[in-house]
Structures are given as structure tokens and as C-alpha cells.
Design a protein around this motif. Structure first.
Motif, PDB file in Angstrom:
ATOM      1  N   ILE A 478       0.875  -1.173   0.000  1.00  0.00           N
ATOM      2  CA  ILE A 478       0.000   0.000   0.000  1.00  0.00           C
ATOM      3  C   ILE A 478       0.910   1.221   0.000  1.00  0.00           C
ATOM      4  O   ILE A 478       1.699   1.421   0.934  1.00  0.00           O
ATOM      5  CB  ILE A 478      -0.915   0.046   1.234  1.00  0.00           C
ATOM      6  CG1 ILE A 478      -1.722  -1.247   1.364  1.00  0.00           C
ATOM      7  CG2 ILE A 478      -1.851   1.250   1.167  1.00  0.00           C
ATOM      8  CD1 ILE A 478      -2.482  -1.346   2.683  1.00  0.00           C
ATOM      9  N   TYR A 479       0.822   2.040  -1.053  1.00  0.00           N
ATOM     10  CA  TYR A 479       1.699   3.200  -1.197  1.00  0.00           C
ATOM     11  C   TYR A 479       0.851   4.444  -1.398  1.00  0.00           C
ATOM     12  O   TYR A 479      -0.022   4.481  -2.270  1.00  0.00           O
ATOM     13  CB  TYR A 479       2.643   3.002  -2.376  1.00  0.00           C
ATOM     14  CG  TYR A 479       3.712   4.067  -2.510  1.00  0.00           C
ATOM     15  CD1 TYR A 479       4.503   4.443  -1.430  1.00  0.00           C
ATOM     16  CD2 TYR A 479       3.951   4.690  -3.733  1.00  0.00           C
ATOM     17  CE1 TYR A 479       5.485   5.398  -1.549  1.00  0.00           C
ATOM     18  CE2 TYR A 479       4.936   5.647  -3.877  1.00  0.00           C
ATOM     19  CZ  TYR A 479       5.697   5.998  -2.784  1.00  0.00           C
ATOM     20  OH  TYR A 479       6.682   6.955  -2.914  1.00  0.00           O
ATOM     21  N   ARG A 480       1.113   5.459  -0.578  1.00  0.00           N
ATOM     22  CA  ARG A 480       0.383   6.718  -0.659  1.00  0.00           C
ATOM     23  C   ARG A 480       1.376   7.835  -0.960  1.00  0.00           C
ATOM     24  O   ARG A 480       2.220   8.177  -0.146  1.00  0.00           O
ATOM     25  CB  ARG A 480      -0.356   6.992   0.663  1.00  0.00           C
ATOM     26  CG  ARG A 480      -1.416   5.936   0.993  1.00  0.00           C
ATOM     27  CD  ARG A 480      -2.579   6.010   0.013  1.00  0.00           C
ATOM     28  NE  ARG A 480      -3.635   5.035   0.334  1.00  0.00           N
ATOM     29  CZ  ARG A 480      -3.785   3.876  -0.268  1.00  0.00           C
ATOM     30  NH1 ARG A 480      -2.925   3.519  -1.219  1.00  0.00           N
ATOM     31  NH2 ARG A 480      -4.762   3.068   0.056  1.00  0.00           N
ATOM     32  N   ALA A 481       1.276   8.413  -2.170  1.00  0.00           N
ATOM     33  CA  ALA A 481       2.141   9.520  -2.580  1.00  0.00           C
ATOM     34  C   ALA A 481       1.310  10.409  -3.497  1.00  0.00           C
ATOM     35  O   ALA A 481       0.135  10.645  -3.222  1.00  0.00           O
ATOM     36  CB  ALA A 481       3.397   8.984  -3.266  1.00  0.00           C
ATOM     37  N   GLU A 482       1.895  10.896  -4.626  1.00  0.00           N
ATOM     38  CA  GLU A 482       1.072  11.654  -5.568  1.00  0.00           C
ATOM     39  C   GLU A 482      -0.065  10.793  -6.100  1.00  0.00           C
ATOM     40  O   GLU A 482      -1.164  11.289  -6.347  1.00  0.00           O
ATOM     41  CB  GLU A 482       1.931  12.157  -6.736  1.00  0.00           C
ATOM     42  CG  GLU A 482       2.813  13.357  -6.403  1.00  0.00           C
ATOM     43  CD  GLU A 482       4.188  12.937  -5.929  1.00  0.00           C
ATOM     44  OE1 GLU A 482       5.046  13.819  -5.777  1.00  0.00           O
ATOM     45  OE2 GLU A 482       4.420  11.741  -5.712  1.00  0.00           O
ATOM     46  N   LEU A 483       0.222   9.515  -6.263  1.00  0.00           N
ATOM     47  CA  LEU A 483      -0.805   8.546  -6.627  1.00  0.00           C
ATOM     48  C   LEU A 483      -0.968   7.556  -5.480  1.00  0.00           C
ATOM     49  O   LEU A 483       0.010   7.179  -4.845  1.00  0.00           O
ATOM     50  CB  LEU A 483      -0.408   7.801  -7.908  1.00  0.00           C
ATOM     51  CG  LEU A 483      -0.270   8.630  -9.194  1.00  0.00           C
ATOM     52  CD1 LEU A 483       0.263   7.751 -10.328  1.00  0.00           C
ATOM     53  CD2 LEU A 483      -1.599   9.254  -9.589  1.00  0.00           C
ATOM     54  N   PHE A 513       6.506  -4.717  -7.095  1.00  0.00           N
ATOM     55  CA  PHE A 513       5.962  -3.365  -7.056  1.00  0.00           C
ATOM     56  C   PHE A 513       7.043  -2.455  -6.486  1.00  0.00           C
ATOM     57  O   PHE A 513       7.426  -2.596  -5.329  1.00  0.00           O
ATOM     58  CB  PHE A 513       4.703  -3.331  -6.181  1.00  0.00           C
ATOM     59  CG  PHE A 513       4.147  -1.954  -5.932  1.00  0.00           C
ATOM     60  CD1 PHE A 513       3.277  -1.366  -6.834  1.00  0.00           C
ATOM     61  CD2 PHE A 513       4.498  -1.241  -4.791  1.00  0.00           C
ATOM     62  CE1 PHE A 513       2.759  -0.101  -6.598  1.00  0.00           C
ATOM     63  CE2 PHE A 513       3.986   0.021  -4.541  1.00  0.00           C
ATOM     64  CZ  PHE A 513       3.118   0.599  -5.449  1.00  0.00           C
ATOM     65  N   GLN A 514       7.552  -1.519  -7.312  1.00  0.00           N
ATOM     66  CA  GLN A 514       8.617  -0.624  -6.867  1.00  0.00           C
ATOM     67  C   GLN A 514       8.037   0.768  -6.644  1.00  0.00           C
ATOM     68  O   GLN A 514       7.659   1.452  -7.614  1.00  0.00           O
ATOM     69  CB  GLN A 514       9.743  -0.564  -7.894  1.00  0.00           C
ATOM     70  CG  GLN A 514      10.414  -1.905  -8.132  1.00  0.00           C
ATOM     71  CD  GLN A 514      11.753  -1.750  -8.831  1.00  0.00           C
ATOM     72  OE1 GLN A 514      12.576  -0.952  -8.420  1.00  0.00           O
ATOM     73  NE2 GLN A 514      11.977  -2.519  -9.870  1.00  0.00           N
ATOM     74  N   PRO A 515       7.955   1.243  -5.380  1.00  0.00           N
ATOM     75  CA  PRO A 515       7.364   2.556  -5.109  1.00  0.00           C
ATOM     76  C   PRO A 515       8.062   3.670  -5.880  1.00  0.00           C
ATOM     77  O   PRO A 515       9.293   3.719  -5.953  1.00  0.00           O
ATOM     78  CB  PRO A 515       7.547   2.719  -3.598  1.00  0.00           C
ATOM     79  CG  PRO A 515       7.659   1.323  -3.076  1.00  0.00           C
ATOM     80  CD  PRO A 515       8.367   0.556  -4.143  1.00  0.00           C
TER      81      PRO A 515
END
Length: 763
Positions: A478-483, A513-515
């Protein structure tokens, strides 16, 4: 975002899933006679090849033994039992594995020892792995230099340096781990200095693809560092001094000691040289570099079941940006890129603190909890009067989080699971002062951004007898950034050991999956970018890279020789790379629609040939291509510049090199003297200017380049050691790369000669 990250940290410290600590292995074994009857009471000794570290055990009534918390490295395993011949087995122990050894003992006849060489974890891992030891770092030409990468490039297939950055398997997104804990970093191409000084490394485990679910997502390479520690010292200090041409010099003062339960190591290092970054022409102008660092490692065995490791570092590096002084050189006359008049510089700082608590419930179960903090800074500056433009580009990143790992063995299964999480705070400052009136200026503008990552994994190693191992699991991100992005990806593999031959076949299929890096750019910077020529007039959020990898390999041991061959294919969506802002030294991360990397690789390593020395070879035949246009980061408009669309077909990436070879020999000479060589061959990188008619070469690929490196050393008693090395002894120079990242074009390194004195003392 703040509440999201705090919730993740709370979950970590509340418990999490059991998983394994990847810095350790557990060595299992069964000792039996020629009739396969167990031998009880056999003495088992596992001794590190490069230090006094030793683990001891005794076989039980079923002939079994277990040596848990075994650090990665090279070992000699000795099995001795009354009435039987002793066996000495050389082992390479990889992290996170649980190899099971079956060791037969023959009835004693004449007094002798049987010596066997092998890899303890070959049948327990699908990941192609290269272990670099302390001795290899000390003896490989140039490998212990503060800014050197020879410890990786000389031994790992498909690893090479171009435009001052380490590339591996067609990309440069790699992970550095220390004591099995990943140092978080989402940046791409912002730093040119290495993560950890090679002189502070005891063992370096390099893994390339086919990672289990526990090992993260940096598809192109993972470097797991076991730092130097005080167990190899008894109130001892070491002073290292080196000097060479190009006004180069290094100094390191280190101390270490240990008690029954505690070991500590610390070092203070400084270096400087008049050659730092690759130059745009063969001559060297404005290219000084210096570095300072402090490193600390602490190990505390609080109880038989509890161990605490703490690692910390502060490092700063300074680099002049080299330039081309000629107004008649092809770069200037072609009006492609001229660096005359630039006096730019880059300052970098990097620091981290990582604590790792490992609790062993039993030889079959352990858990580790590792909180960490990482700070990274990259500041690019110009003199205010520089022509044509003076640029400021500062990037400051803060990461905080934790990793939880654990493992439990149940029957034929080794279950693992865990969690990795961090929050990131990014602060960037950007500005351009155009002094020749060729375009508008951009005042310094600062902006902030946040990101957060939470990942879970579960996995299982299922051993079907002695010869077959099945490996599988999933990683949830789970990645939270610009997207805001999520991924649930499988990773499966298998190994098959062929009886008697002891060949190991391995296969793997998995997704990664590479953030994506986060970028802080203000509206004024976007307006400035749109005013530049070349159509770079838009910014879109960068999607994370998603990889699909297939790999098949075979490991063949023969009389101490070890041949490893693999072939892989990595199909990439949202290929993460970097691109310059106009024709400047400012480069920003981008995402290209897709990429495809295909290769076959080979490593060959000999035993100690009649105690004269060892031979090594690594080779890669690789094709790295990309497709489509830029879909994230600074993009260009197809409407204003049709060249922005690369089309649906594949074309080589700028660092595509089809053939890369390293080979050498380390000779053990009389009187405690050694001599080492390495030959590097590269078939040439892709020529990005071939179609434009610019630059000195019109072929599709830049020139073939071959360099010869040599080193030698001699020990004067127990406390003094002299050594020296020559990099590129023939001074063969070629244009290596024609991208304009960091100073323009890049020629390969010149001849560099250095000598080193090491003195060890008690305090």
C-alpha cells in the motif's frame, strides 16, 4: 497521511506476523555412517573463514544438529566423531535460508580428513547470489576505496558503472540492507556516492532477481551488508593510510572490542581526490571530491535467545562537476551540449540509525523487530556568475519506520511473514539564474511532499525430502504519494537437487511493485519548464514500477569449482528512469510506458587451486529496451515535438550494453604476499546520438572498452600490511556514455595508482 503512518507504526510494534530475519541462516544437518545409520555425539564446529567467529554443536540421538543465527559468510564446517574419519566442508551461507546438510562419515582407517566444498543454501533458495567477503574487498583492485564499486562490478554479472551511477540488470533501482534491514530510499539517480564505505563491510551478499516475498521489490539488485564488528578484535585499533596520483588520499581510524556478550566497532574515515566524477573529455578539469564518514556497529547478546544489533552512520560527500574547457570540441561545435564556464558542485549527506532486536524462541522459531531512521540529502549548486546559467537544486528526504520479520519451522515447512513500513517527508528547493539572456530565470522555490508505504508478506519453504524445495508467497503493498496505489503480487519458485551430481536446478516466477519517487515542484517551476526548448512542458504524477520476472538457473559444483548459469526476462510497466531538464545538469525521475530486459548470466569461481589462489569470472549477455513515451514526471508534448513518442516498438535504453565480462585471479604467494588481477570488458553502451548525426561516433553503440586492474599486498608480521593497486593500468580511454547527466558526456576512468599502509594496534 500522518494518521496513516502512525497506524502502521502502531501495528508494527503491536506484533505483526512472524517472519524471518534475513541477515541470518539456520544450518541444519544429519550425520550418518555409510549405512545411513545416525551418529550421535559427533562434534560439530562451524568457523568463519575470515575471523575467529565460531559456532559449536553436538549431534543428538538421531544424528541431527542445528546451528541457528548463523551470519552470512564463508565457513568451514568440521564434523568429528570417535572411530570415524573427520569431514571438513567449506560452506557459503546465504541469508534467510535453512539449508539441510547430509554428511556421511567413513569408518576410520588411516588418519586423514575429507574436504568437501559446496554452497550450504543452494538447494534452499531460488535467488542467484554472489557473496563478497572481507578478504575479497581488501584484495580486489580498487574495491576498498571510499567511492569504489569494484566489490560489486568485478564479481556480479550485469553490474557496471555508467554516468557515475551503478547499473545492474538493466536498471539502477537497488536496495541496500544492513544486518538484513532495508535502508528506505525512493530516490532515483539523486546521489552519486555509495551508501556504505567498503572498508566498513565484513560481508556483502548481492542478490539479483527472483526474490522471495520477504525481500522487497527492488528488482535490479539487493545488497545485504554484514558490517564489521568487534568479535574479530580484542581491544584493537586499525589505522589505514593511502595515497596516490591525482592528489588522492584516504585515511581511516577504526576501533573494536568484545566481551562475552557484547561487541562493538567504530570507524572515522576521510578521503579526497582530484578525480571524482567521469569527465566529459579525456582531460580532467574541475573534478575534486572529498568524503568524511563515521560508522558505528554494536552487537549485544543479552541472553541466549535475545540479540540486539545497532548500526549507525553519518556520511558526507562533495563533488566538483567536471567540465569541457574547449570551445572547439565536438560537444560545443555541434551545439548539443557545452559545459564551458560551468563551476557547479554537488554536496551529499546520508545518515541512518537502525536497531534490530532478534528473539529466538527455539532453533525452529525466531522473530525480529527493527525500527529505523534514514536521512538523505543531495544539493546541487552553481556560482551565481556561471554561464549560461546558475542552478540550485536541493533535495532533502527523511524516512522513519520499522521492519518486522519472523520464521517458524513446522515439519517440512518453513513459514515466514512480516511487515515493512516507512513514512517519508521530502523538501526540495529549485532555482535557475540565466546569465546569458537565452531564456527566463526561475527564482529559488521550496516545496514539501509526503509519502507512506506499508507492506505485508507471507511465504513458505516446503522441503520435499533432500532434493526438492518449493517456495511461494505473496507481498501486499500500500503506497500513498502523488498517486495512491496498491498491489498484491505472487512469487513462486522451486529448486531440484540432482543426487550424486549435486547440481541444483532452480526456477522462479513473480511480480514486483517498486514505489515511485516523490517530487516536489511548484507551479512556478512548471511554468519555467514549459518555457524551455525541447517540449518539456508538463508534469504528471509518477506511477510506481511494476515488474514481471521469469528466471531459470543451474548451479554446478565440480571438485570445488562452482559454475552458476541463469537466464531471465523482466517485463516492466511504468519503467522508472531519469531525464534532464532541458540541456542542464538537473535531472528528474520519470516513468516510461514500458521496458523489457532479457539476459543470460554466468559466474565461475574456482577453489583454492593447490593453495596458489582463486580464479573468478562473471559474464552477462543482456538486452535492455524501452517502449512508448514518458508517462510520469517531466513529459514532453507529442503535439509540439513528435520525437517525444517512441512508438509501440522497443528501442535500447541509454545504459544498454550487450556484453559485460569481468575475470581475474588472486594469487597467494610465499612470505604472506598476494597478487590480484581483474580484466573488464564492455561491448559499448547505446549511442543515443547515432540518429542525430551529432557526436564523434555514428555507430549504434559506443566503442568497446577494456581495462586491466592489478593489486598486490604483503603482510609485515601481525600488525603491518602494505598494499597497492593500479586501476586501468594501460590507461585505455574511450567515450563511455553520451548522456548529459552530471557534467555532460562521460569518458571512462583514467589510470589511477595508489599505495596503502595498514597498522593494527592494541589500546
Amino acid at each position: 497521511m500522518r494518521h496513516y503512518f502512525l497506524a502502521a507504526v502502531f501495528f508494527i510494534f503491536a506484533g505483526g506476523l512472524p517472519a524471518r530475519a534475513v541477515v541470518f541462516a539456520t544450518v541444519h544437518g544429519v550425520v550418518h555412517d555409510s549405512e545411513h545409520r545416525p551418529i550421535a555425539g559427533a562434534k560439530v564446529t562451524l568457523k568463519a573463514s575470515g575471523s575467529a567467529f565460531t559456532l559449536n554443536g553436538t549431534t543428538d540421538s538421531e544424528g541431527a544438529f542445528e546451528l541457528d543465527k548463523t551470519p552470512i559468510g564463508l565457513y568451514q564446517l568440521t564434523i568429528a566423531a570417535p572411530g570415524f574419519e573427520s569431514v571438513i566442508e567449506s560452506l557459503t551461507v546465504d541469508s534467510g535460508t535453512s539449508p539441510v546438510l547430509h554428511i556421511p562419515l567413513s569408518v576410520a582407517g588411516a588418519t586423514q580428513s575429507v574436504v568437501v566444498s559446496g554452497t550450504a543454501s543452494a538447494a534452499d533458495s531460488v535467488t542467484p547470489t554472489t557473496l563478497i567477503t572481507r578478504a575479497m574487498i581488501d584484495q580486489t583492485p580498487g574495491a576498498n576505496m571510499t567511492t569504489g564499486m569494484q566489490m560489486i562490478t568485478d564479481y556480479v554479472p550485469g553490474a557496471y558503472m555508467t554516468h557515475d551511477m551503478l547499473h545492474m540488470r538493466g536498471g539502477h533501482q537497488t536496495s541496500w540492507l544492513i544486518d538484513g534491514v532495508a535502508i528506505p530510499n525512493t530516490k532515483i539517480a539523486s546521489n552519486v556516492g555509495p551508501q556504505i564505505d567498503p572498508k566498513d563491510i565484513d560481508s556483502l551478499e548481492t542478490e539479483r532477481g527472483s526474490y522471495g516475498p520477504d525481500l522487497g521489490d527492488r528488482t535490479y539488485g539487493v545488497f545485504d551488508v554484514l558490517p564489521r564488528n568487534g568479535f574479530e578484535r580484542d581491544r584493537q585499533g586499525e589505522l589505514l593510510l593511502s595515497a596516490g596520483d591525482l592528489y588522492s588520499g584516504e585515511a581511516q581510524l577504526s576501533f573494536g572490542d568484545h566481551s562475552e556478550k557484547t561487541a562493538w566497532y567504530t570507524s572515522l574515515t576521510g578521503s579526497r581526490s582530484s578525480f571524482g566524477l567521469a569527465t566529459p573529455v579525456p582531460a580532467i578539469y574541475h573534478d575534486q571530491t572529498n568524503s568524511q564518514s563515521v560508522f558505528v556497529s554494536l552487537i549485544r547478546n543479552q541472553t541466549e535467545k535475545d540479540q540486539l544489533r545497532v548500526d549507525g552512520q553519518y556520511r558526507q560527500d562533495y563533488f566538483d562537476i567536471p567540465y569541457d574547457p574547449s570551445q572547439t570540441d565536438y560537444e560545443c561545435t555541434s551545439n548539443y551540449y557545452c559545459s564551458y564556464g560551468l563551476r557547479d558542485a554537488q554536496n551529499e549527506r546520508d545518515s541512518f540509525v537502525i536497531a534490530n532486536w532478534v528473539h529466538t524462541y527455539s532453533p525452529k522459531a525466531l522473530v525480529s523487530v527493527a525500527p529505523f531512521y534514514h536521512f538523505n540529502e543531495s544539493d546541487y549548486d552553481s556560482l551565481a556568475r556561471d554561464l549560461p546559467a546558475a542552478t540550485t537544486w536541493h533535495q532533502h528526504s527523511n524516512y522513519a519506520g520499522a521492519q518486522v520479520d519472523g520464521r517458524v519451522d513446522v515439519g517440512w515447512n518453513s513459514f515466514s511473514g512480516g511487515m515493512y513500513s516507512f513514512g517519508q517527508r521530502e523538501n526540495d528547493l529549485f532555482g535557475v539564474l540565466v546569465n546569458d539572456g537565452s531564456g527566463p530565470s526561475q527564482s529559488n522555490t521550496s516545496a514539501n511532499a509526503d509519502a507512506g508505504l506499508v507492506e505485508f508478506y507471507v511465504a513458505d519453504h516446503l522441503r520435499l525430502g533432500q532434493y526438492v524445495t518449493l517456495i511461494g508467497g505473496e507481498r501486499f503493498s500500500i503506497y500513498r504519494a502523488e498517486l495512491n496505489e496498491t498491489a498484491i503480487y505472487p512469487r513462486i519458485g522451486a529448486t531440484v537437487k540432482i543426487p550424486r551430481l549435486n547440481w541444483v536446478l532452480r526456477g522462479f516466477y513473480g511480480h514486483f511493485f517498486q514505489p515511485a519517487p516523490i517530487l516536489t515542484v511548484s507551479s512556478s517551476v512548471l511554468n519555467y519548464a514549459s518555457s524551455l526548448p525541447g517540449g518539456q512542458n508538463a508534469f504528471t504524477p509518477i506511477p510506481s514500477e511494476r515488474d514481471e520476472e521469469h528466471q531459470f538457473g543451474i548451479e554446478i559444483p565440480y571438485r570445488g569449482w562452482m559454475l552458476d548459469v541463469d537466464t531471465f526476462k523482466n517485463r516492466v510497466n511504468n519503467f522508472l528512469d531519469h531525464s534532464n531538464l532541458g540541456e542542464s545538469n538537473m535531472y528528474f525521475p520519470i516513468a516510461v510506458d514500458g521496458a523489457l530486459v532479457r539476459a543470460w548470466e554466468m559466474t565461475l569461481r574456482s577453489p583454492n587451486l593447490r593453495r596458489l589462489g582463486q580464479f573468478h569470472l562473471s559474464y552477462s549477455n543482456q538486452i535492455a529496451e524501452q517502449r512508448g513515451n514518458i508517462i510520469g514526471g517531466f513529459t514532453c508534448s507529442i503535439a509540439t515535438d513528435p520525437a517525444c513518442d517512441l512508438g509501440p516498438g522497443y528501442s535500447p535504453v541509454d545504459h544498454d550494453q550487450r556484453n559485460t565480462l569481468n575475470t581475474g585471479f588472486t594469487a597467494n604467494l610465499p612470505l604472506r604476499t598476494w597478487f590480484a588481477t581483474n580484466v573488464y570488458y564492455g561491448s559499448g553502451f547505446h549511442n543515443g546520438l547515432a540518429d542525430s548525426g551529432q557526436g564523434p561516433y555514428q555507430a549504434a553503440y559506443l566503442p568497446v572498452h577494456t581495462t586491466f586492474d592489478v593489486s598486490a599486498g604483503h603482510s609485515l608480521g601481525e600488525n603491518w600490511k602494505l598494499s597497492g593497486s593500479v586501476i586501468n593500468a594501460t590507461n585505455h580511454r574511450v567515450l563511455l556514455d553520451n548522456s548529459i547527466t552530471v557534467g555532460g558526456f562521460h569518458w571512462n576512468d583514467p589510470r589511477m595508482i595508489s599505495g596503502q599502509l595498514t597498522y593494527r594496534f592494541h589500546f
